[in-house]
Scaffold this motif. Structure first.
Motif, PDB file in Angstrom:
ATOM      1  N   ALA A  97       1.064  -1.206  -0.009  1.00  9.50           N
ATOM      2  CA  ALA A  97       0.030  -0.100  -0.115  1.00  9.50           C
ATOM      3  C   ALA A  97       0.932   1.132   0.067  1.00  9.50           C
ATOM      4  O   ALA A  97       0.453   2.526  -0.240  1.00  9.50           O
ATOM      5  N   TYR A 143       1.704  17.641  -7.309  1.00  8.84           N
ATOM      6  CA  TYR A 143       1.785  17.996  -8.606  1.00  8.84           C
ATOM      7  C   TYR A 143       0.530  18.913  -8.787  1.00  8.84           C
ATOM      8  O   TYR A 143       0.879  20.196  -9.437  1.00  8.84           O
ATOM      9  N   THR A 144      -0.344  18.666  -8.193  1.00 11.04           N
ATOM     10  CA  THR A 144      -1.651  19.487  -8.393  1.00 11.04           C
ATOM     11  C   THR A 144      -1.230  20.817  -7.701  1.00 11.04           C
ATOM     12  O   THR A 144      -1.847  21.803  -8.261  1.00 11.04           O
ATOM     13  N   CYS A 192       0.836  12.931  -6.600  1.00 16.78           N
ATOM     14  CA  CYS A 192      -0.171  13.474  -7.229  1.00 16.78           C
ATOM     15  C   CYS A 192      -0.874  15.053  -6.633  1.00 16.78           C
ATOM     16  O   CYS A 192      -0.896  15.777  -7.310  1.00 16.78           O
ATOM     17  N   ARG A 216       3.267   2.033  -2.105  1.00 18.07           N
ATOM     18  CA  ARG A 216       3.540   2.612  -3.479  1.00 18.07           C
ATOM     19  C   ARG A 216       2.119   3.402  -3.928  1.00 18.07           C
ATOM     20  O   ARG A 216       2.461   4.778  -4.257  1.00 18.07           O
ATOM     21  N   PRO A 217       0.931   3.014  -3.801  1.00 20.51           N
ATOM     22  CA  PRO A 217      -0.324   3.956  -4.039  1.00 20.51           C
ATOM     23  C   PRO A 217      -0.239   5.079  -3.149  1.00 20.51           C
ATOM     24  O   PRO A 217      -0.688   6.194  -3.746  1.00 20.51           O
ATOM     25  N   ALA A 229       6.720   9.792  -9.545  1.00 18.16           N
ATOM     26  CA  ALA A 229       5.780   9.017  -9.720  1.00 18.16           C
ATOM     27  C   ALA A 229       6.367   7.419 -10.243  1.00 18.16           C
ATOM     28  O   ALA A 229       6.074   6.566  -9.322  1.00 18.16           O
ATOM     29  N   LEU A 271       2.213   7.377  -4.649  1.00 19.44           N
ATOM     30  CA  LEU A 271       1.683   7.942  -5.860  1.00 19.44           C
ATOM     31  C   LEU A 271       0.724   9.037  -5.574  1.00 19.44           C
ATOM     32  O   LEU A 271       0.479  10.191  -6.317  1.00 19.44           O
ATOM     33  N   VAL A 272      -0.241   8.864  -4.629  1.00 28.01           N
ATOM     34  CA  VAL A 272      -1.191   9.854  -4.221  1.00 28.01           C
ATOM     35  C   VAL A 272      -0.323  11.200  -3.756  1.00 28.01           C
ATOM     36  O   VAL A 272      -0.865  12.417  -4.109  1.00 28.01           O
TER      37      VAL A 272
END
Lengths: 171, 506
Positions: A86, A99-100, A96, A88-89, A119, A92-93
């Motif tokens: 878990a 990034y946003t 993100c 890795r996700p 990512a 990644l979140v």
């Protein structure tokens, strides 16, 4: 799946349902009155979330002694034979979200290659040179397609002044 | 509208080079997406949705549906040659197709799959027209109460049939409806549940939430594991197209698969996988060689490939006929049309028949395109499976984020899609239907609006509202479906409990 997380998810939904019900009590009724009103849909949906969540928790607790920590998955299971994590996700979140947050400030052309490299690293791709190359090519290609072909105004952030001077953007 | 009109309208569109360009791009993209495990139709739609905003609605619909056809065909090649199913529906193709490949008969497996997929797709288009036109004519009898009944039926069917746990399905739909209802009240125009944030006073951007729930969540889930799809190599060119006599016996199974696929595809929450499973079982029961099933049966391949592609047409029946999307990809199709200014509902296609022509034209054009070039695409599909899985996930995520931004050029929508994706991740992992939630987001406002305006039109009387003949009939069907779903689950639980007791005693 882990029954403890299953309970935690059900509890989160139940809490959300309760919050929706409480928040819905504050909705103004307005001038036009009808038998349903602006609050009822939230009471019903919030109620389904609250009662459903509590029911799921009760079922799991009732079966606690008959089951082990990891029970048969009710959702989409992982591929067998490959380790799952878990982390890795989650990374990644996180990538993100950053990034946003930076999307407008530093601009698409700078933020996107950084995001892609981060990512890719978060999902275990450590060939940095290739990752940077992929990030740069993807960014330029999508910028050309979206900005020039589709007419989407993509923020360029720190490059705004330079792009204006070069005549690549007009505003 | 007569039955020939959609066919003629669809054929007329085939003279438009723009439609052909979109269909060729869509089919190719669909074939590549279908070949990659985990990249189903819904994710493929999520990736290209922003491109449809700059297309005309007709070209956009044709483009999206050509992706469905491409995915349906694309998943069979790696399944046969490498034993890798592109999606759950292709698992049965692995069982028989890959077995035939290992027996040295790859060309036969590929040939049957080719004929079944494209034949199933073609004949299901005709069935789609025959079923959707009468359904559309019913739309004129529908007022707000009947439309409310239809929405109830759509939700109930999705909750009853999708996922293992009905309570979780109901909770997912309730969550989706709540998200959809945030914003202005349809009667009084008062803001609701904005938690004081000015940005959400007029509600969330539906496309952002739906893409988050359906596409971003799946990408987050896929990131849990690192592995490559294609760690085996296989030569696709080890045979010519097989002669007709070798797969003649699979033709009845393909016919059965086409009929079952179209009907099962039309059921909310069903889609290609149950269509393929049911067709496979029926073909096995009807076969003269049932023992061959699972050991390289051409009938098995024919039945499930035909059913998978036919379900593409089946899904469109309630989506276009009644305005009720039955799968995640159909929610995205209607979301794309909403951005173009269409209002989903039973009258959508009745008022804009060009959407129906576009659906027929898109499905026909992509089928023709694959008939001409599909056989030679095997090599391309194997290359798609060799792509680095982790890179594909990250680039798909970056593309989705940019696509969400492109809808309104608002960074907030990206944040909304991310949060929806995070929630969707847990929903996927723990059995809450993301499709039901997406349907709730998409139809939530209309669901409430039809109830309240319908009541208003019926003197604010619940009795008058619910005793309208068609409304009552639809709602009774919904209740029966819910009861049936609950009963089936109770039976399954009892059987599992009995089995665990027996294994405990043993």
């Amino acid at each position: 799946m882990d029954r403890r997380i299953d309970i935690a998810v059900a509890a989160a939904f139940a809490l959300l349902g309760l919050t929706i019900i409480i928040e819905a009590t504050g909705i103004r009724l307005g001038l036009v009155r009808d038998p349903i009103g602006p609050r009822a849909a939230f009471y019903v949906c919030g109620g389904v979330l609250l009662l459903g969540g509590l029911l799921l928790i009760w079922r799991r607790v009732r079966e606690w002694n008959q089951t082990t920590t990891f029970i048969e998955s009710e959702g989409v299971a992982d591929e067998p034979d490959y380790p799952a994590s878990a982390v890795r996700p989650a990374l990644l979140v996180g990538s993100c979200l950053i990034y946003t947050a930076l999307f407008t400030t530093i601009g698409y052309l700078v933020a996107t290659p950084l995001f892609i490299v981060a990512a890719l690293a978060s999902v275990g791709e450590r060939n940095w040179r290739l990752n940077i190359l992929i990030g740069v090519i993807f960014t330029i290609a999508t910028y050309v397609v979206f900005h020039h072909a589709l007419g989407v105004r993509i923020p360029v952030g720190v490059l705004t002044g330079l792009f204006r001077e070069l005549g690549l953007i007009t505003l | 509208m007569d039955l020939l009109q959609p066919l003629l309208g669809g054929l007329a569109l085939l003279g438009d080079p723009l439609v052909w360009a979109a269909v060729m791009a869509g089919t190719l993209f669909g074939v590549i997406s279908g070949a990659m495990p985990g990249m189903g139709t819904t994710l493929a739609y999520g990736l290209v949705l922003p491109f449809t905003f700059v297309m005309s609605p007709v070209v956009g619909v044709a483009f999206l549906l050509s992706i469905s056809v491409g995915v349906g065909y694309g998943n069979s090649i790696p399944a046969i040659l490498m034993g890798i199913p592109g999606n759950p529906a292709a698992i049965l193709t692995v069982i028989d197709g890959h077995t035939l490949h290992k027996q040295g008969d790859s060309a036969l497996a590929l040939g049957v799959s080719f004929v079944a997929a494209l034949g199933g797709q073609f004949f299901s288009i005709l069935m789609f027209i025959m079923l959707v036109v009468p359904l559309m004519s019913l739309a004129y009898y529908f007022s707000f109460p009947e439309i409310f009944g239809l929405y109830c039926l759509g939700f109930v069917a999705l909750i009853s049939l999708a996922g293992d746990n009905m309570v979780k399905g109901m909770m997912a739909a309730a969550l989706g409806i709540c998200i959809g209802l945030v914003g202005l009240d349809p009667i009084n125009m008062v803001t609701r549940l904005d938690f004081g944030f000015r940005e959400v006073r007029s509600g969330f951007e539906e496309v952002a939430v739906v893409i988050g729930l359906l596409a971003v969540s799946e990408l987050f889930r896929s990131a849990r594991q690192t592995f490559q799809w294609g760690d085996k190599s296989s030569d696709p060119s080890n045979g010519r197209f097989p002669p007709f006599k070798r797969f003649r016996k699979a033709i009845p199974a393909m016919g059965g698969g086409t009929v079952v696929g179209t009907f099962v595809g039309a059921i909310p929450g069903a889609g290609a996988t149950p269509a393929a499973m049911i067709s496979y079982q029926i073909a096995q029961m009807m076969s003269k060689e049932p023992e061959r099933f699972g050991k390289g049966s051409v009938e098995g391949i024919g039945a499930n490939e035909a059913a998978q592609n036919a379900s593409n047409s089946g899904e469109l029946i309630p989506t276009l006929g009644l305005g009720i999307p039955v799968t995640g990809s159909m929610v995205l199709l209607l979301a794309a049309l909403t951005v173009q200014g269409f209002v989903p509902g039973p009258l959508m296609v009745a008022n804009a028949p060009e959407l129906l022509y576009a659906a027929v034209g898109g499905l026909l054009a992509s089928t023709i395109f694959l008939i001409l070039l599909g056989w030679g695409m095997a090599r391309l599909m194997l290359r798609a499976v060799q792509l680095n899985r982790q890179i594909v996930i990250v680039l798909a995520l970056a593309m989705t984020m940019l696509g969400v931004f492109a809808v309104n050029t608002r960074v907030m929508d990206m944040g909304v899609a991310l949060v929806a994706g995070g929630i969707g991740y847990f929903m996927l992992r723990y059995g809450y239907s993301t499709a039901a939630a997406a349907l709730g987001v998409f139809l939530g406002t209309e669901f409430e609006r039809t109830l309240r305006i319908g009541l208003n039109m019926n003197n604010n009387s619940f009795i008058d509202f619910f005793t309208r003949p068609i409304t009552m009939m639809i709602l009774l069907t919904a209740i029966l479906l819910l009861a049936w779903g609950a009963m089936k689950r109770a039976q399954l639980r009892r059987r599992l409990a009995a089995a665990s007791v027996e294994s405990g005693q043993a």
